[in-house]
Design a protein around this motif. Sequence first.
Motif, PDB file in Angstrom:
ATOM      1  N   ILE A  44       4.997 -34.315   5.843  1.00  0.00           N
ATOM      2  CA  ILE A  44       4.610 -32.912   5.974  1.00  0.00           C
ATOM      3  C   ILE A  44       5.797 -32.002   6.260  1.00  0.00           C
ATOM      4  N   GLY A  45       6.853 -32.545   6.848  1.00  0.00           N
ATOM      5  CA  GLY A  45       8.028 -31.728   7.124  1.00  0.00           C
ATOM      6  C   GLY A  45       8.704 -31.225   5.864  1.00  0.00           C
ATOM      7  N   ALA A  46       8.436 -31.892   4.730  1.00  0.00           N
ATOM      8  CA  ALA A  46       9.015 -31.484   3.445  1.00  0.00           C
ATOM      9  C   ALA A  46       8.102 -30.529   2.696  1.00  0.00           C
ATOM     10  N   TYR A  47       7.034 -30.081   3.358  1.00  0.00           N
ATOM     11  CA  TYR A  47       6.093 -29.188   2.694  1.00  0.00           C
ATOM     12  C   TYR A  47       6.824 -27.994   2.082  1.00  0.00           C
ATOM     13  N   GLY A  48       6.507 -27.701   0.824  1.00  0.00           N
ATOM     14  CA  GLY A  48       7.034 -26.516   0.150  1.00  0.00           C
ATOM     15  C   GLY A  48       8.343 -26.699  -0.575  1.00  0.00           C
ATOM     16  N   LYS A  49       9.038 -27.817  -0.339  1.00  0.00           N
ATOM     17  CA  LYS A  49      10.346 -28.002  -0.973  1.00  0.00           C
ATOM     18  C   LYS A  49      10.247 -28.033  -2.499  1.00  0.00           C
ATOM     19  N   ASP A  50       9.122 -28.531  -2.999  1.00  0.00           N
ATOM     20  CA  ASP A  50       8.956 -28.609  -4.451  1.00  0.00           C
ATOM     21  C   ASP A  50       8.624 -27.253  -5.070  1.00  0.00           C
ATOM     22  N   PHE A  51       8.320 -26.250  -4.244  1.00  0.00           N
ATOM     23  CA  PHE A  51       8.045 -24.914  -4.777  1.00  0.00           C
ATOM     24  C   PHE A  51       9.337 -24.155  -5.109  1.00  0.00           C
ATOM     25  N   SER A 110      12.307 -35.786  12.820  1.00  0.00           N
ATOM     26  CA  SER A 110      13.035 -35.013  13.833  1.00  0.00           C
ATOM     27  C   SER A 110      13.947 -33.976  13.196  1.00  0.00           C
ATOM     28  N   THR A 111      14.508 -34.284  12.039  1.00  0.00           N
ATOM     29  CA  THR A 111      15.411 -33.351  11.354  1.00  0.00           C
ATOM     30  C   THR A 111      14.671 -32.132  10.809  1.00  0.00           C
ATOM     31  N   GLU A 112      13.358 -32.195  10.790  1.00  0.00           N
ATOM     32  CA  GLU A 112      12.549 -31.095  10.251  1.00  0.00           C
ATOM     33  C   GLU A 112      11.841 -30.286  11.336  1.00  0.00           C
ATOM     34  N   MET A 113      12.174 -30.578  12.596  1.00  0.00           N
ATOM     35  CA  MET A 113      11.690 -29.752  13.697  1.00  0.00           C
ATOM     36  C   MET A 113      12.629 -28.554  13.820  1.00  0.00           C
ATOM     37  N   THR A 114      12.384 -27.538  13.005  1.00  0.00           N
ATOM     38  CA  THR A 114      13.260 -26.381  12.939  1.00  0.00           C
ATOM     39  C   THR A 114      13.062 -25.455  14.134  1.00  0.00           C
ATOM     40  N   ASP A 115      14.040 -24.576  14.342  1.00  0.00           N
ATOM     41  CA  ASP A 115      13.903 -23.572  15.402  1.00  0.00           C
ATOM     42  C   ASP A 115      12.630 -22.760  15.210  1.00  0.00           C
ATOM     43  N   GLU A 116      12.340 -22.404  13.975  1.00  0.00           N
ATOM     44  CA  GLU A 116      11.162 -21.593  13.667  1.00  0.00           C
ATOM     45  C   GLU A 116       9.880 -22.321  14.059  1.00  0.00           C
ATOM     46  N   ASN A 160       7.776 -23.182   3.411  1.00  0.00           N
ATOM     47  CA  ASN A 160       7.987 -24.376   4.234  1.00  0.00           C
ATOM     48  C   ASN A 160       6.780 -24.657   5.122  1.00  0.00           C
ATOM     49  N   LEU A 161       6.935 -25.651   5.986  1.00  0.00           N
ATOM     50  CA  LEU A 161       5.824 -26.089   6.838  1.00  0.00           C
ATOM     51  C   LEU A 161       5.305 -24.960   7.723  1.00  0.00           C
ATOM     52  N   VAL A 162       6.191 -24.128   8.227  1.00  0.00           N
ATOM     53  CA  VAL A 162       5.750 -23.024   9.086  1.00  0.00           C
ATOM     54  C   VAL A 162       4.781 -22.112   8.340  1.00  0.00           C
ATOM     55  N   ASP A 163       5.019 -21.910   7.057  1.00  0.00           N
ATOM     56  CA  ASP A 163       4.105 -21.087   6.257  1.00  0.00           C
ATOM     57  C   ASP A 163       2.716 -21.715   6.190  1.00  0.00           C
ATOM     58  N   ALA A 164       2.685 -23.046   6.039  1.00  0.00           N
ATOM     59  CA  ALA A 164       1.395 -23.741   6.010  1.00  0.00           C
ATOM     60  C   ALA A 164       0.699 -23.647   7.363  1.00  0.00           C
ATOM     61  N   VAL A 165       1.454 -23.823   8.442  1.00  0.00           N
ATOM     62  CA  VAL A 165       0.886 -23.742   9.794  1.00  0.00           C
ATOM     63  C   VAL A 165       0.318 -22.355  10.046  1.00  0.00           C
TER      64      VAL A 165
END
Length: 431
Positions: A197-204, A233-239, A209-214
């Motif tokens: 799920i952390g890679a959500y949106g990369k193919d668009f 862990s690498t996809e736990m962004t500041d946002e 990204n994941l924050v947009d889905a959340v």
Amino acid sequence: MKVAFYTLGCKVNQYETEAMQKLFDAAGYEISSEIETADIIVVNTCTVTSLSSQKSRQIIRRAARANENVVLVVVGCYAQNQPEEISKIEGVDIIIGTAERTKIVELVAQVLKNRNEKILTVSKVENISEFEELPHAPHRTRAFLKIEDGCNNFCSYCIIPFVRGRVRSRSLESIRAECLQLKNSGYKEIVLTGIHIGAYGKDFHDGTNLVDAVKTVLETANPARLRLGSIESTEMTDELINLMKNDSRICNHVHLPLQSGSDEILKLMHRPYTTKNFSELTARLVAEIPNISIGTDLIVGFPKETEENFSETVEFIKSQPFSKIHVFPFSLREGTVAAGMKNQVEAQTKKIRTNRALEISAEKEKSFAEKLIGQTVEIIAETEENGLIDGLTKNYVRVYVPANENIKLGEFVTVKVEKIFRNGVLANTRD
């Protein structure tokens, strides 16, 4: 006609089973929990480890013996990985991989018309480029919401990218549409799930990204609770961290797969971080999000893992603020890089290391749960069995409470925690 399902594996498989049940229900079939009396049996398989594949084979054979006239459908990751092996099992009528599940009712009808027909529908994962839209109707008090499929990581031990394919994200419009259904159905907790799920949106390729889905889920469904599935862990962004801090609807619980506490082994695994990176993140999460629970996954006995490497892992996981550690002995999966590595670790050594890691997990789990003793917490009542109702706290501790007529499944209940009990804590309703 009656259709029964048997599901192995992860929350994604559970979501997909519920979606296939919806397809059969819409076509007029009766969904049954009894395999022995079913006219059609669907086995949704898993192949993440060799044990998962073995269990899948056992269930397929058991289903075939349940009723000699049953239409037996095998679907999912093991079906994608080993369709020829499954086709040799007597009694299997239909094999569907990790795509084209939308055709399952149509394929069953085809076999019912011609009982001598055998159907194999397994597409090459490299040819799968679109997220498969499945109608969904959750059967649980917590609703899983699948937002993505596939994985691009290709960790050296993992078969999943080879059976699920590359990342395919669900459109925000589609997420919004299902969220409206969940809102109308009254679900109080939604769990975002997917393979990566952390890679959500990369193919668009448009910055989604994941924050947009959340945010889409929060704005559309407005659940009392939103829980994130496993995330790297690498996809736990500041946002994302800031959103968790500032929106109380997002559960203070994350699952961050570690896999090893040895930097040398992490490199062999093709994991894109070091133990220093990981520990800096967990320290930040604990400091910024009150009472957060952090779960993780750990693989022990990876090829070339020495006693020194394992000792490094033991010391590292001891130092981390984990509330739960899922421990897996390394499982060789043909086709992965790790399968061809030299210095494979002996089974007995893996067993010893697994048990040691599980001991640490049990200590961590108990220590985290003990912090709740004497506290008043809120749970969503999930299931009732033998006079006890259970549910999860926001930070993922299982709570058991004596059943009474005032507690309704699917509803919030406020309880006071008394002591450690089973895999969680025992509580009582407030006076």
